[in-house]
Structures are given as structure tokens and as C-alpha cells.
Motif scaffolding. Sequence first.
Motif, PDB file in Angstrom:
ATOM      1  N   HIS A 188       5.144  18.306  48.774  1.00 15.79           N
ATOM      2  CA  HIS A 188       5.886  19.477  48.289  1.00 15.79           C
ATOM      3  C   HIS A 188       6.554  19.173  46.941  1.00 15.79           C
ATOM      4  N   SER A 189       7.216  18.040  46.860  1.00 20.32           N
ATOM      5  CA  SER A 189       7.899  17.651  45.627  1.00 20.32           C
ATOM      6  C   SER A 189       6.899  17.465  44.475  1.00 20.32           C
TER       7      SER A 189
ATOM      8  N   ARG B 116       3.889  18.718  44.217  1.00 19.24           N
ATOM      9  CA  ARG B 116       3.277  20.005  43.874  1.00 19.24           C
ATOM     10  C   ARG B 116       4.210  20.835  42.982  1.00 19.24           C
ATOM     11  N   GLU B 117       5.515  20.811  43.285  1.00 11.64           N
ATOM     12  CA  GLU B 117       6.475  21.537  42.448  1.00 11.64           C
ATOM     13  C   GLU B 117       6.490  20.976  41.025  1.00 11.64           C
ATOM     14  N   GLN B 118       6.508  19.647  40.901  1.00  6.71           N
ATOM     15  CA  GLN B 118       6.507  19.031  39.579  1.00  6.71           C
ATOM     16  C   GLN B 118       5.202  19.323  38.849  1.00  6.71           C
TER      17      GLN B 118
END
Length: 91
Positions: A19-20, A22-24
Motif C-alpha cells: 500500500h505504501s 503503491r501510494e509513492q
Amino acid sequence: MATREAVENCISRCENAVHSAREQFMGGIREENFGYFDFTAPLKELEDAYNELCKLAISANSQQRERLHRMRLQIQQLQNQMILQEHEPLM
């Protein structure tokens, strides 16, 4: 044999890493920083999660290995996307 709790904790940490990262990754694409994105930190986080999965899979039963394998595929897919985007030539 890996405990159910150990597998759940590992999957949870991996999902957080995905998740982290993918956000970055999506943030880097939106910024369009002249075709160059530095994804070193999220790639390292994904690699750490991948290595943890591999270690846990050794002592997992078949159902646990299947869950870990599916998570490993998600991590690898995101790593590949990030690496390909990171090395895309300048336009």
C-alpha cells in the motif's frame, strides 16, 4: 510449522508495504518529474517484505504457502512496475 498468527502478521506487514509503495509510486507518476522517479526506499521496503515472505514460507503448510505465494506475486508485480517506470527514458 508457521503459526497462523505469524502468517497473518507477515501478510499484514506485506499489505502495508504494498500500500505504501503503491501510494509513492502513484504520487511519483502524478508529479511527472521529467521521467525520472526515485523509488529506492519503497523498493527496499518491498524487498524486505518479499524476503520475510520467503523465510516464512519454508515452515508454512500448503494453505499458508498459497497465501504467501499470492502476496509474493503482488509484491513482485509492483516491484516490476516501479523498476520499469524508474528506468523509462526521458521524453
